[in-house]
Write an enzyme that holds these catalytic residues in place. Structure first.
Site, PDB file in Angstrom:
ATOM      1  N   LYS B  78       0.855  -1.194   0.000  1.00 11.61           N
ATOM      2  CA  LYS B  78       0.000   0.000   0.000  1.00 11.61           C
ATOM      3  C   LYS B  78       0.885   1.235   0.000  1.00 11.61           C
ATOM      4  CE  LYS B  78      -3.938   2.032   2.562  1.00 11.61           C
ATOM      5  NZ  LYS B  78      -4.761   1.946   3.789  1.00 11.61           N
ATOM      6  N   SER B 158      -9.778   2.231   2.723  1.00  6.50           N
ATOM      7  CA  SER B 158      -8.824   2.917   1.879  1.00  6.50           C
ATOM      8  C   SER B 158      -7.834   2.012   1.169  1.00  6.50           C
ATOM      9  CB  SER B 158      -8.039   3.926   2.713  1.00  6.50           C
ATOM     10  OG  SER B 158      -7.222   3.266   3.664  1.00  6.50           O
ATOM     11  N   SER B 182     -10.190   0.105   6.991  1.00  2.70           N
ATOM     12  CA  SER B 182      -9.565   0.238   5.674  1.00  2.70           C
ATOM     13  C   SER B 182      -8.926  -1.030   5.129  1.00  2.70           C
ATOM     14  CB  SER B 182      -8.510   1.342   5.696  1.00  2.70           C
ATOM     15  OG  SER B 182      -9.134   2.597   5.644  1.00  2.70           O
TER      16      SER B 182
END
Lengths: 95, 489, 484
Positions: B78, B158, B182
Site C-alpha cells: 500500500k 482505503s 480500511s
C-alpha cells in the site's frame, strides 16, 4: 452545531488551507452537517469516565541517551522544494 | 500444473521450496498480470524491473538453501508505507515525487523475509475514504461487477488498490493499513481475506500517519492462511514506535487447527440495527450457523455504546489527522505552491495539495480541537471511546471472539454515495468499534449478494489474540467455501 | 519588598514572571538519536524524526527525563510520577511537524521554589509554577537572502525544560537575580550549561504594571532575550512603556513583543499577529510518562550540594560572612576553586584572597574562573608560605603577581628571588646597627620623646633588608636597641 462562514474561514486559516470565498457557503453547510451528526455523543453520560489516552495498555518506553544518527544533510534536504545545498528555504519572514 | 496465478501464497511457497516453481517464473507471471490488469488502476508505482531482478537472487537463495519465509513471493505494498528510493505518495498530490530516504519497519521486515514488491498500491488519499475515490491518482476499479451490469464498482477503501490487486491476482498478497476499517471493508468488497491485528502489533514507523491512535498495518490475501503467513512477517515489537507492543509474536499458521469446538462466539445484539440489508443479516446468521455446526457456542452479548462508535471515530480520527497532516507544508518534502508570504505559501500548498475529503477532515479536526470546543468534542469522544473499549472488555469476559458482518452493503458503483460524506462514513459502522478499542479483527469472504458480489464476515478478538481470530476465521472460511472469482478477471 | 516606579500620576509596581527555556544537557535529542552539540554545519544534526518526515515517530530519551527530574528536585518541586506529552499545534517554518511536543496540563514537575540573593545578602523566595519538557524548534535565518528565509533544523528536537516562575518578581534587579540563581542551580546540577549567548538558556519575560495593591494588570510577553543584562533592560523599558501608555489614557494589549537590543526597546512582533489557538491534545504517538519512584529516589540520593546549601556551610563551618559566602558559591567553579584553596588552610584568609586578589586579577586580565591565571593549587601554596612565616603578607602580594605572569610555584619563586623573610636576629641587628649609626640625630630625637620616629626606623631597616625582615622580630629588636 451550525458553522457560519466566518468560523469556517477562521478554521481554514488555522489549518493553513486556502478556501475561496465561493467555496465557503458549501463548506459551511457540509461541515455543519458532519458536526450535527457527531453531536449525538452529547447524549452519552460520561461524567465518571476518564478519557482514553491510548488503547495500548503500556507506559512510555524510554531509549538510552545515545547518538544514533550520522550527519545526513543531503538525504534530509533531498526532497525539499527549493532547498539549497545547506538549508530549506521559505518566503522571507519578517519578525 | 494449474495456472501459477491460481496458487495461494502457501502453495506457491511450497512449490518454490520444492523447486517445482522458480521465483523468476512466479514473479514473471505476476509481473505480466500486473501489466494485464492496469485498467484497475491498482498501482500508483510499479517496480516490476526491480522485482524481476530480485527474483533471480531469490532463486539463488532457494537453490543454496538460504530461503527465508517469503523468499520469492511477489506482493504489493500500500502506498502509505514509506519505501526507500521508491516514490511514496499516500495517494495525495502533496506527496507527488516524494522519495523517502528510509524504509518502513513493516516493509523492511517483509523484504528481510524475502518478499518481493511489485510496486506501490493505490489508496484513498492519506487513507481517508471507504471507496478509493479520493486518491489523487485516480479511483481504483474493483475487478468485480454486478451480474448483468458492467458499471465499474469501487473496491472499497482505503486499501482499495491492495484489495483489487489481490482479488485480480496481480499480487499474491498485499499490505494494508486499517484506521476504521480500511483493510476489512475493501477485503469484504473484493472477496478476499484481510486482517487488522491488535493496535501495537505492527510497527507504525515509516507508515504515513492518518490517525495515530487507530492506524494499524495488516495483511490482505486470498485466504486466512495466507494472511497468517504475511502478517507473521510484518508483526513484532519495534523500539522505534513507542506504541509498539513488546510482546512475542506467536506462530499464527500453527494456530489454524480447524478446531473451534467449545469456542464461545459472541453476537453483539446492538449490531442488528433496523434497516440493515436483509442479505447481510442472512449471511450473518449463516456464519453463526457454521460456527455452531463446528462446535462453537453462540452467545449473545451487549455492546451498548457501539452505536456511538462512528461519531466517536469521526471526532478522534480527523482531530489526529489535522495535526498529523500539518507537516505537509511545502517546506521539507512534497509539492509546494508558491506564495508571497510564508502563510500564503502554506495556504496555497495545502489548499492545492490536499483533495476535498482530506481538506474536509482537516477542517473538522482543527475545529474540534480548537479553543472552546476541545472538551465538547475531542475530550468527550475519548471518554465515549473509553466506554466502547470497556464494553468490549466486558463482552470478552463471556466470549472468545465476536462475529459480525464486515460492511452494511456489498460494493457500490463509482459515483454512488459520493455526495453525502455521512452516508459514506456509514460503510465503517461494523469495523470502527474494534478500531477504537484497538482490537484484532478480520474479514473473510463468506458469500455472494443477489447481484453476485462478495460479502464478508467479520471477527473481532481479544487484544493480542489474533490466533483465535485466525483460527475461527479459518474454520468459517472452510465452511463458506467461497470460490467465486471476479468476472473478466 | 516593594520597589515602585514613579510615574507622572503616581507610583507603579512592576510585576514580572519569567519563562526560562533551558536546553537539557544530553548527548542526543529528546525524541531522536541526533546529536545536540552546538556549532555544527547547518542541517548536519538532523534525524528523519527531527525533519518530521512522513511516518516518523518519537521515542523519548531517558536521560532528558532524568535531567528534568533532577532539576525539579533542585527547585524543591513536586515530581509528578505521571505526566503527559501534548502536541502544541501551530505553523512556522522552523517547526517541522507543524506541532511542538510539549507538556500542557500534566507537566513532569509541579510547584517549587527558588531563593534569589539580594544585594544586602538577604534572600527572597520566588515561586516556581512548573517545569515541563518540550522540543526545541529549528532556527530561521532571515538575513541570508533578499527574498528567502533559511531554515536550519540542527536545534529542532533538542530537549528543553521550560521553567515557569510565579509572577513574584518586582523589579528588573530581582529578575536578574532570579536568572543568575536559576543558572547557578542548573550548572550545579549539570542539567543545563546556562549559556545564554549560545541560546542554551533563553528567557521570555511576562511584564505588567499596576498600582500598589491593585489586581494584576494586562501583561505583555517579551520573547527570547539573550542575556541577563538585556532581560533587565527589556523589563525596565517595557514597564516604562506600559506606565506611559496607561498614564496617557491608553490600555495595554496582551501581546508578544520582541526586544531590540540595538535600540534597547521592545516592539510588537509582526509575524505573530494571528490569533493563536494551539489546539493542544495528548500526543497519540506517545504514552503517558510514568516515573518509577525508585528512579526519583536514586536521583534524589545522588543530588549534588546546591548553592544555598553550600553557602550555609561556608557560613557555619568556615565562619564566612553571608555576603562572601554568597559571592563564592554563585558559580560552581568559583566554589570548587575556593574549596581547593581553603582545604587545610585558614578558610577566611582563603576567602579574602579569592574574593579580592583573585577576582581583581580575573577582572584585570579578562580571564574566567574556569581558566584562571593562577590555579587553586598555586594560590594554596602561596598561602602556606604566609602561614609558616616564610614570607610576609606584603611579599605575598608580589609573589601572587609573579605567579600570575610567570607561573611556577610560590616556594621556588621565593627561593629563587631570595624573598624569604629574615628571622635571623644577627642579620637584623646588623641592619639596625647600620641604620642607627647613619641616623644618630634621629636616635637622639627619639630618645628625647619623639616616639613617632619608630616607624621611620622600621622603614629604614626594612629597606636595608630588602623588605625581608620578619616584622615581629624587627619590632622587638629595634625597640630594645632604641631604648638602649
Amino acid at each position: 452545531m451550525a458553522l457560519d462562514q466566518k468560523t469556517v474561514a477562521r478554521v481554514a486559516m488555522l489549518a493553513r488551507i486556502k478556501v475561496t470565498e465561493a467555496d465557503l457557503p458549501g463548506l459551511a453547510t457540509e461541515l455543519s452537517g458532519i458536526l450535527g451528526w457527531i453531536e449525538q455523543l452529547q447524549a452519552v453520560d460520561t461524567s465518571d469516565v476518564e478519557p482514553m489516552t491510548s488503547v495500548a495498555d503500556l507506559t512510555l518506553p524510554m531509549r538510552e541517551d545515545v547518538v544514533t544518527v550520522a550527519a545526513q544533510r543531503d538525504a534530509i534536504l533531498a526532497n525539499g522544494p527549493e532547498a539549497n545545498e545547506s538549508f530549506f528555504t521559505v518566503p522571507k519572514v519578517v519578525e | 500444473m494449474t495456472d501459477i496465478l491460481d496458487l495461494s501464497l502457501a502453495a506457491a511457497r511450497r512449490a518454490l521450496a520444492d523447486r517445482s516453481l522458480s521465483a523468476v517464473e512466479l514473479v514473471g507471471a505476476y509481473a505480466k498480470r500486473v501489466e494485464a490488469t492496469r485498467g484497475l488502476n491498482a498501482f500508483i508505482t510499479e517496480t516490476l524491473d526491480h522485482a524481476v531482478e530480485a527474483a533471480k537472487t531469490a532463486d539463488q537463495e532457494l537453490a543454496s538453501g538460504d530461503a527465508k519465509p517469503l523468499t520469492g513471493v511477489p506482493i504489493g505494498i500500500k502506498d502509505l508505507f514509506c519505501t526507500k528510493g521508491v516514490q511514496t505518495t499516500a495517494g495525495s498530490a502533496i506527496l507527488k515525487g516524494f522519495i523517502p530516504p528510509y524504509e518502513s519497519t513493516v516493509t523492511e521486515r517483509l523484504a528481510a523475509a524475502g518478499a518481493i514488491s511489485l510496486g506501490k498500491l493505490n489508496l484513498d488519499e492519506f487513507a481517508m475514504g471507504s471507496s478509493n475515490i479520493t486518491s489523487h491518482y485516480g479511483p481504483v476499479k474493483s475487478p468485480w461487477t454486478r451480474a448483468g451490469d458492467d458499471r465499474p464498482l469501487v473496491p472499497g477503501g482505503s486499501s482499495g488498490g491492495s484489495a483489487a490487486a489481490v482479488a485480480a491476482r496481480a499480487v499474491l498478497a498485499a499490505t494494508g493499513t486499517d484506521t476504521g476499517g480500511s483493510i476489512r471493508q475493501p477485503a469484504a468488497f473484493t472477496g478476499i481475506a484481510g486482517i487488522k491485528p491488535t493496535y501495537g502489533r505492527c510497527s507504525r514507523w515509516g507508515i504515513v500517519a492518518f490517525a495515530s491512535s487507530l492506524d494499524q498495518a495488516g495483511a490482505m490475501a486470498r485466504d486466512v492462511q495466507d494472511c497468517a503467513i504475511l502478517l507473521q512477517a510484518m508483526a513484532g515489537h519495534d523500539p522505534k514506535d513507542s506504541t509498539s507492543a513488546p510482546l512475542p509474536v506467536p506462530d499464527w499458521s500453527a494456530a489454524l487447527t480447524g478446531d473451534i469446538r467449545g469456542l464461545k462466539v459472541g453476537v453483539p445484539k446492538e449490531y442488528r440495527v433496523d434497516g440493515t440489508n436483509p442479505e447481510i443479516l442472512a449471511l450473518w446468521d449463516q456464519g453463526l450457523a457454521w460456527a455452531r455446526d463446528a462446535g462453537a457456542e453462540i452467545v449473545e452479548v451487549s455492546l451498548p455504546h457501539t452505536q456511538y462508535a462512528l461519531a466517536t471515530y469521526y471526532i478522534v480520527a480527523p482531530a489526529e489527522a489535522s495535526s498529523n497532516l500539518a507537516r505537509y507544508d511545502g517546506v521539507r518534502f512534497g509539492q509546494r505552491v508558491p506564495g508571497k508570504t510564508l502563510d500564503e505559501m502554506y495556504e496555497n500548498t495545502r489548499g492545492a495539495g490536499f483533495g476535498a475529503e482530506v481538506r474536509r477532515r482537516i477542517l473538522i479536526g482543527t475545529y474540534t480541537l480548537s479553543a472552546g470546543y476541545y472538551d465538547a468534542y475531542y475530550l468527550k469522544a475519548q471518554k465515549v471511546r473509553a466506554l466502547i473499549a470497556r464494553d468490549f472488555r466486558e463482552a470478552f469476559q463471556q466470549v472468545d471472539v465476536l462475529l459480525t458482518p464486515t460492511a452494511p452493503t456489498a460494493a457500490f458503483a463509482l459515483g454512488e454515495k459520493m455526495d453525502d460524506p455521512i452516508a459514506m462514513y456509514l460503510n465503517d459502522v461494523f469495523t470502527v468499534p474494534a478500531s477504537l478499542a484497538g482490537l484484532p479483527a478480520m474479514s473473510i469472504p463468506a458469500g455472494l449478494s443477489s447481484d453476485q458480489l462478495p460479502l464478508g464476515l467479520h471477527l473481532i478478538g481479544r487484544p493480542f489474540d489474533e490466533a483465535t481470530v485466525l483460527r475461527c476465521a479459518h474454520v468459517l472460511e472452510r465452511a463458506a467455501g467461497f470460490t467465486a472469482r471476479p468476472q473478466g478477471y | 519588598m516593594t520597589q515602585l516606579i514613579e510615574g507622572r500620576t503616581g507610583s507603579w509596581e512592576v510585576v514580572i514572571g519569567l519563562e526560562v527555556h533551558a536546553q537539557v544537557i544530553s548527548n542526543a535529542k529528546l525524541f531522536s538519536g541526533a546529536p545536540t552539540a552546538f556549532g555544527a554545519e547547518p542541517n548536519e544534526q538532523v534525524s528523519l524524526v527531527d525533519a518530521a518526515m512522513p511516518g516518523m515517530l518519537p521515542v523519548i530519551n531517558r536521560v532528558c527525563v532524568e535531567q528534568a527530574v533532577k532539576t525539579g528536585l533542585g527547585l524543591e518541586a513536586e515530581i509528578n510520577l505521571v505526566s503527559v506529552f501534548d502536541r502544541k499545534n501551530y505553523f512556522y517554518a522552523d517547526l517541522p511537524a507543524g506541532y511542538q511536543i510539549s507538556q500542557y496540563q500534566q507537566p513532569i514537575v509541579g510547584k517549587g521554589r527558588l531563593l534569589i540573593d539580594l544585594p544586602d545578602g538577604s534572600q527572597r523566595e520566588i515561586g516556581i509554577t512548573r517545569l515541563h519538557l518540550e522540543q526545541d524548534a529549528g532556527k530561521s535565518m532571515h538575513d541570508q537572502h533578499p527574498v528567502l528565509s533559511y531554515i536550519d533544523l540542527n536545534r529542532a528536537g533538542i530537549a528543553l525544560m521550560e521553567i515557569v516562575s510565579e509572577p513574584d518578581l518586582r523589579s528588573s534587579e530581582e529578575a536578574a537575580a532570579y536568572l543568575k540563581k536559576l543558572r547557578s542551580i542548573l550548572r550545579y546540577l549539570g542539567t543545563c550549561d546556562g549559556n545564554m549567548e549560545e541560546g542554551s538558556m533563553r528567557c521570555d519575560a511576562n511584564v505588567s504594571v499596576r498600582r500598589p495593591g491593585d489586581p494584576f494588570g494586562t501583561r505583555c510577553e517579551i520573547k527570547n532575550v539573550n542575556s541577563i543584562r538585556y532581560v533587565a533592560q527589556a523589563i525596565d523599558y517595557e514597564a516604562r512603556r506600559q506606565i506611559e501608555v496607561i498614564e496617557t489614557g491608553g490600555t495595554i494589549d496582551q501581546e508578544t513583543r520582541l526586544f531590540d537590543a540595538g535600540r534597547g526597546i521592545t516592539r510588537t512582533m509582526r509575524s505573530k499577529e494571528h490569533a493563536h489557538d494551539y489546539r493542544y491534545f495528548p500526543d497519540p504517538d506517545l504514552l503517558p510518562l510514568v516515573l518509577d519512584p525508585a528512579m526519583v529516589a536514586r536521583i534524589k540520593a545522588e543530588m549534588p550540594e546546591l548553592p544555598d546549601q553550600r553557602r550555609q556551610r561556608y557560613v557555619q563551618e568556615f565562619g564566612l560572612s553571608a555576603y562572601d559566602a554568597g559571592v563564592l558559591v554563585g558559580e560552581k567553579e568559583t566554589a570548587v576553586y575556593y574549596e581547593t584553596v581553603a582545604r587545610g588552610r585558614d578558610p577566611k584568609v582563603a576567602a579574602n584572597w579569592v574574593t579580592t586578589d583573585l577576582f581583581g586579577l580575573l577582572n584585570k586580565t579578562g580571564r574566567t574562573i574556569a581558566d584562571p591565571p593562577i590555579t587553586a593549587e598555586q594560590l594554596g601554596g602561596l598561602l602556606d608560605l604566609i602561614a609558616d612565616g616564610t614570607i610576609s603578607g606584603k611579599i605575598a602580594k608580589d609573589v601572587f603577581l609573579i605567579l600570575a605572569e610567570e607561573g611556577g610555584d610560590a616556594r621556588s619563586i621565593v627561593e629563587a628571588r631570595g624573598l624569604k623573610q629574615v628571622t635571623d636576629t644577627g642579620a637584623i641587628d646588623a641592619a639596625i646597627d647600620a641604620v642607627l649609626a647613619a641616623n644618630a640625630d634621629k636616635v637622639a630625637e627619639y630618645r628625647s620623646g619623639k616616639d613617632k620616629l619608630f616607624g621611620f626606623f622600621v622603614g629604614q631597616v626594612m629597606k636595608a633588608t630588602g623588605g625581608k625582615a620578619n616584622p615581629a622580630a624587627l619590632n622587638e629588636l629595634l625597640k630594645t636597641r632604641l631604648q638602649g
